[in-house]
Every structure is written in structure tokens, then in C-alpha cells.
Enzyme design. Sequence first.
Site, PDB file in Angstrom:
ATOM      1  N   ARG A 198       0.969  -1.371   0.393  1.00  0.00           N
ATOM      2  CA  ARG A 198       0.154   0.189   0.342  1.00  0.00           C
ATOM      3  C   ARG A 198       0.652   1.414   0.064  1.00  0.00           C
ATOM      4  NH1 ARG A 198      -5.123  -1.961   3.819  1.00  0.00           N
ATOM      5  NH2 ARG A 198      -6.371  -2.957   2.091  1.00  0.00           N
ATOM      6  N   GLY A 237     -12.769  -4.652   1.200  1.00  0.00           N
ATOM      7  CA  GLY A 237     -14.052  -4.070   1.907  1.00  0.00           C
ATOM      8  C   GLY A 237     -14.387  -3.555   0.747  1.00  0.00           C
TER       9      GLY A 237
END
Length: 420
Positions: A35, A401
Site C-alpha cells: 500500500r 471491502g
Amino acid sequence: MIKTVKSVDLKGKRIIMRVDFNVPMKDAVVQDDTRIMAALPTIKYLLDQGVKTLTLMSHLGDPSKDSKKAREKAERDGKSFDEAAYIKGKHRMAPVVAYLEQKLGKPVIFAGEDGCYGKKAFIDGQKDGSVIMLENTRFHKEETSKEAGERDKLAKELASYGDIFVNDAFGTAHRDHASTASIAKFVPVSAAGFLMEKEVQFLEPIVTSPVKPLVAIIGGAKVSSKIAVLESLLKNADAMVIGGGMAYTFLKAQGRRVGKSLVEDDQIDTAKSILEAAKKAGADIVLPVDQVAAETFDASAKPVPVDSADLPDNLMGLDVGPKTVAKYEEVLARAKTIVWNGPVGVFEFDAFAKGTEEVAKLVAEATGRGAITVVGGGDSVAAVNKFGLASKMSHVSTGGGASLELLEGKKLPGIEVCRG
């Protein structure tokens, strides 16, 4: 369309940027930098445009919830628990700042461990072109508050640190938090970074207007967590591969014997309705026709090949067999768009990883043929990384998600604030 940093005049502006640096930490050491590396192109671009200051903000786990769980575990184990040491090792941004500085090749100034409030004078006092990192936003309860007024309190403070809000944190785009969405109400201009732009570019068309034929590969443990995405993708899918533990709920719905496999009995009717909806839509549903089973759910369990869609009572299905993989190959060969969310077996156990590995190879081959291939969801991303095939996909999503909710057809707060 979303507004991106390339459509905004950035020179001389103060930028407040939401990144997703929620990376795995152990003893204050970054364990996986995916990330962080994904945010670098936007960070470098902003600096190249001559911004006055670039202030970064992110959460890093949830200090309150995580430390509570760790304390309870320590108490159960009869061990002492040092909350300050725990938080420092897992939730403080300082180690992430040091890691980012190394990868960016430029000093990154940490705004301090005393939180995200009261930093305007500190930020405005830095020299032009400075990169500043705030402390973990989730040290403040206002960040995740369900009350808009509470979120706005923190959002206004964060907004005072920039003239432009840049959101490049796709992993939290589904969260209506102070630093991901509320802040946009108090900043004149909001824009998406390159990572956010790429995620939207690949994921949204799958729901709205995919290049067809579209094949969806949906796996994972439970049907209940994937109902909305199954129903959403059925609107456009020409075929849907259903694997992993959730396949056994569908097989049981068809009257198959599933042995000791994971089944959600309360989702049998849902599975039947999805199968019926697929039939009406003319979409093929591909379920396992053979499998690799075991007597126990264990990495050391002996794999038992079963040349049938039915399982004896003493076995549980943990992977698909070669005939099922051959069916996958046949279906995927026709696809011009493939979206993959969830493994088709327990790939974490080497003895039961073959099916998921073969799926990864087939999707990679489809990319080579010119198909658009999108991998979304934490476990399927972990799988393509494990098998060294991430670079062979058109796009590997950074948001678990968030990617799931986007595929469900939902509007994500962190994206909506960047709409032009």
C-alpha cells in the site's frame, strides 16, 4: 467521472492527502509495503508540480479495538499487557514515516505523536516542497464516529491543513470517515490520486458496462458475505464460477452430498434463488464437479481426490479437482473481462492450493490474450502474490471491502467526494 490531480492547478498549493498506509506491522517494523508503494506515484507527481506542502494522513489499525482484544487475550493467557508498548509497535505512524522516507528518497517530517489536532502552524512553518505525516487518524474517536457533527469536528481541523484534498486511499473509500469523506465539505477542491483513479477505472465498468463476455470468479468461505456481489454481477455476467467453501452451500442447494464441508444452511434458499436467477439470465453457473478433500481442516491433513461432485460423510472439500479446473479453462477461454474475488480452495495449505494456483495461471493467460482481468479481495490478492502472478493481471485491487462494495454496485463515500 471523477476529478483527478491532473485536472487541478497544484503549484504553490497546500495539499492534504488521504493515503492508505494501514500496513501489517510487527514490533514497529513494516511487514508488507504494497500500500505504501502504491501511493508513491501520486506523492511524487504532487511534489513535481511544486506544491507548497504535502500533508499525508492515514489510519493504522484501530488502536482502541485492537489493544482491547490484545489485552483480553493476554489476560486469558495469564500474561501481563503493556498497552503503550503494544500501540507503539502496531499503531504509531513513526515507523511508517521512516519507511516512506526510505522509499521516497526524501525527508518526511512526522508531525508528532500527540495526535492530528493543532498542526496548522507546524505545517505552514515548513519549507516549500515539504512532506509531512500526521499521526494515526484513528487515535481520535471523531474519525469513525457515526455522528456527522463529531466527524466534522476532526474534518474541519484536517481541512485547515490544505487548500486541496487528495484522496488516494481506495482501501478506505467505502468508509464515511472524517479523513476520507467529511473533510471534502471544508476544502475548496477535492480530487482523486492515481491509485484511486485506476481502481475506479477498472472496477466500475464491470458493474456498469463491461466488455463482454464477462466471467466472474467468486470464491471464499461464506455465501452470506458475497450475496450482494453475486446478485450485482449476475446482471452482466455471461458465466459465474463459484468456488471455495461457499460452493458447498450451492451444491447442497442442488441436492448434492457435501460431507463435512462448510455449509451455511440458512443460505440454502438464497443459493437456490441465485441459481434460478442465473438460469433466467442465461448465465452459466460453474460449480465443482470433482474435488480434493480431507478428513480434517488442517495444513497437514492428507489430501483425498474425489472424482465426483458428491462427498462421503467423513470428508470435507478443501480444493477443486482437475476436471473442475478443465471446466474453468473452457469458460475463461471465452472471456473478454474476468473479475476474480476469492480463492477456490484453501490455498494457504499447500496440499490444497493447486486449484487456486491454476485459476491464477488461467487468468494470467487470459490477460496475455488481451482480456481485461481484475483481481479484487484480500484473499485472491494474497493468492496471486503467493504464486508470483500479480504482474500478469490487468489490475490487482488494493481494497478488500472497498472493491467488494464497488462490485456490489454501491456508491462509496471516498469516491463520491471526488466526482467532478
